[in-house]
Structures are given as C-alpha cells and as structure tokens.
Design a protein around this motif. Structure first.
Motif, short mmCIF file in Angstrom:
data_model
loop_
_atom_site.label_atom_id
_atom_site.label_comp_id
_atom_site.label_asym_id
_atom_site.label_seq_id
_atom_site.Cartn_x
_atom_site.Cartn_y
_atom_site.Cartn_z
N LYS A 91 57.94 36.70 68.80
CA LYS A 91 56.74 36.17 68.12
C LYS A 91 57.01 35.76 66.67
O LYS A 91 56.09 35.34 65.97
CB LYS A 91 55.62 37.20 68.17
CG LYS A 91 55.10 37.46 69.58
CD LYS A 91 53.99 38.50 69.57
CE LYS A 91 53.49 38.76 70.99
NZ LYS A 91 52.43 39.80 71.02
N SER B 237 56.39 33.15 56.58
CA SER B 237 55.11 32.52 56.26
C SER B 237 54.47 33.27 55.10
O SER B 237 54.58 34.50 55.02
CB SER B 237 54.17 32.57 57.47
OG SER B 237 52.83 32.32 57.09
N THR C 151 51.50 34.04 54.66
CA THR C 151 50.33 34.83 55.04
C THR C 151 50.54 35.72 56.25
O THR C 151 49.63 36.43 56.68
CB THR C 151 49.13 33.90 55.33
OG1 THR C 151 49.49 33.01 56.41
CG2 THR C 151 48.76 33.10 54.10
N TRP C 152 51.75 35.72 56.82
CA TRP C 152 51.97 36.46 58.08
C TRP C 152 52.47 37.87 57.80
O TRP C 152 53.28 38.11 56.91
CB TRP C 152 52.97 35.70 58.94
CG TRP C 152 53.19 36.31 60.30
CD1 TRP C 152 52.30 36.33 61.35
CD2 TRP C 152 54.37 36.96 60.78
NE1 TRP C 152 52.85 36.97 62.43
CE2 TRP C 152 54.12 37.37 62.12
CE3 TRP C 152 55.60 37.26 60.19
CZ2 TRP C 152 55.06 38.04 62.88
CZ3 TRP C 152 56.55 37.92 60.96
CH2 TRP C 152 56.27 38.31 62.29
N MET C 153 52.00 38.83 58.60
CA MET C 153 52.46 40.23 58.58
C MET C 153 52.31 40.86 57.19
O MET C 153 53.19 41.58 56.72
CB MET C 153 53.91 40.33 59.08
CG MET C 153 54.32 41.72 59.56
SD MET C 153 53.36 42.37 60.93
CE MET C 153 54.00 41.39 62.29
#
Length: 328
Positions: free
Chosen positions: A134, A139, A141-143
C-alpha cells in the motif's frame, strides 16, 4: 531445613544454563515441557518437594496450598510478578514465597519506551502498509502520527520499572508525571524531574500518554476502569507492560474503536495467552506477546536470583527476595 536432601521441582523449562546450575547444586526434578503443569500435576509435585520453582503460568491458588501437603516449604518464583500465587494461603500453610525483582527492570522499560514511540508514530501501521503493497511513495499527508517530544507522560507505579521508563522518557523530551501508592524519594523525584499526583484521576486528565507499571494486586484490578479511561483526552495513548488485569480491556477497545482514545501499546492482554481479537483488529493498537523481560540477559539474571533465594533458604537464612504481601 533438615539435614535430609532438599528436593526441588521445576515446573517448566528454564534457560539451559540455569537448569545445569540447579542440577549441579540441588536434588532437582526438571521439566521437559515448556507448558505450565496441570493443577493435578502441581499438587502431586508439591507433595514430593520441599521447593517448587514456579513460573507465571502456574496457578498456585488456595486450593493448591490446601492440597499440597506438609513437605512444601518454599515457592521460588521465576519472575517478579506473583499475582498467580495466593500469598495469604501460602503464609497460612507455612510456605515462604520469593520472586526475582530488579533484574528485568531495564529490559521491561526498553519495551515500554518502544511502545511509547511505536504507537504515536504508527510504526507497525507503516510496516503493514509496506508488506501489503500500500506504499506508493512519500506524501506530505500520508501516515501522519504524533510527536512524543514535549508531551506529558503519566506513569502509574514509579517503582524500578517505572523509574527506568521515566529516565528513557526524559531523554526523548517527555515531561514525567506519576501516581504511586507512596511518593518516591525526593532525590529520585528531582533527578527524574517528575511531578507527583496524589490523585490518579487528576493526573489522567492532564497527560498525553499513560504507562502502566504497577503490580497486579486486588487493589489495582481494573485500576484503569472505563470511568478513568474516559478522563483521558481523545488524543491520548495507553501503554501497558505490567499486567492486563490493571486495565478494563473491553472499555479500552471500545473507546479506541470509537475514536475516544488515540491508541494503545500492550505487551500483555487479558486473559493471557488469549488475545483480544477486537484489539488486534484496531490499526492503532500495537500488541506484543508478553516480551518485556524476553532477553537472554534478563532470563539468566532471573534464574540466578532464583538460585540465590533457594540456596539461602536451604541454608537456613531468610532469602533476600522474600515476598511480603503488605509491601506489594
């Protein structure tokens, strides 16, 4: 003890070095199994032994001591926790109980600190994202997780493990708060820059992360009850490397699922070894299989401590780690 040979029964496999030392020093019956003895086997062993070298998986309750006979005089526990032993029943039947405190504090604190870092920073979620394919690249904004620096850590039980957790937390920039049955020595409190809270409720309402490090006793059963968990703010995390019975796990799972708590890091689950499937399904919960003392160094030190207690007792002295219920 008398001049007749002292018979010792070990209930479970121990590190090979400890088993060799036991066999060299004593008349010992070792276990060839790594599973706990059945209640019937425990009673049978006790009737033929002066000393039982027990582990966490052995339920030495009132019924056990009532049926153990008159020969048993010492339960030398391999481990610090003694909540699986009915201490009042042991005393009533003239049986001394010892444990192995101190030696696992640093390793247990390492696991507590690992969980304090892993849950807010979503480390396990990140690993699972990689393993499941996945991860599509970095990014902005990710995780996103939460920084621990500058947060308030509330330690429940500032004993040996709690103090070791506090030292690690301080190094990571957390401020240390604590609640214990008794306030610690002022010199230690100053060293840790720790704030004492006489009221657990008041501390919980003000901290960002809770670390459970007190022993499990009747007084601490569900100490973190549903009512107390609701005192924490929704972005708070709970970490437990002590005993699962101290937390109302059903309430904890429900609150995390509803977004009323940010997550949890648990080295223990109730009832062990059964794992709460609801907690395991939650992505913001990290669960470990009771690994806090699982280093070769700790387990060997625990064994050596147990050996010292047995030898001192057999030689007619008070063992150094005699468990006194009033002190727990």
């Amino acid at each position: 003890m008398t001049d007749t040979p002292c018979k010792i029964t070990v209930t479970r496999r121990l590190p090979a070095e400890i088993e060799l030392r036991l066999a060299d020093l004593f008349d010992v019956t070792l276990s060839d199994d790594d599973r706990p003895m059945s209640p019937e086997a425990l009673v049978e062993a006790a009737r033929d032994s002066d000393v039982i070298a027990s582990t966490l998986g052995d339920r030495l309750d009132a019924e056990f001591f009532a049926n153990a006979g008159d020969r048993l005089k010492l339960v030398a526990n391999f481990g610090a926790g003694v909540d699986h032993i009915d201490l009042k029943a042991a005393i009533a039947h003239g049986v001394t109980v010892t444990n192995t405190p101190s030696v696992l504090a640093e390793d247990a604190a390492d696991i507590a600190m690992a969980l304090i870092l892993a849950v807010p920073r979503r480390l396990v979620e990140g690993v699972k994202a990689l393993e499941s394919g996945k991860f599509d690249g970095w990014s902005p904004t990710w995780m996103l997780g939460h920084s621990v620096r500058g947060k308030k850590l509330g330690i429940i039980g500032l004993g040996r493990v709690g103090q070791a957790v506090a030292r690690r937390a301080k190094a990571f920039g957390l401020s240390v708060h604590y609640h214990s049955r008794n306030r610690i020595n002022p010199h230690v409190e100053n060293e840790l820059e720790a704030t004492y809270w006489e009221s657990l409720d008041q501390m919980l309402a003000r901290v960002d992360i809770v670390s459970v490090n007190c022993p499990h006793t009747p007084a601490t059963y569900h100490l973190l009850s549903a009512r107390r968990l609701k005192l924490l703010h929704p972005d708070a995390f709970v970490v437990n490397v002590s005993r699962s019975e101290i937390i109302d796990e059903a309430a904890l799972a429900d609150m995390i699922e509803k977004g009323q708590l940010a997550g949890a890091g648990l080295d223990v689950t109730n009832p062990s070894p059964t794992v709460s499937r609801k907690l395991m399904r939650l992505p913001n919960v990290v669960m470990l299989p009771h690994m806090a003392s699982a280093t070769r160094e700790s387990r060997l030190d625990m064994g050596e401590r147990m050996l010292i207690n047995i030898k001192m007792f057999i030689d007619g002295h008070k063992p150094p780690d005699r468990v006194i219920p009033e002190f727990l």
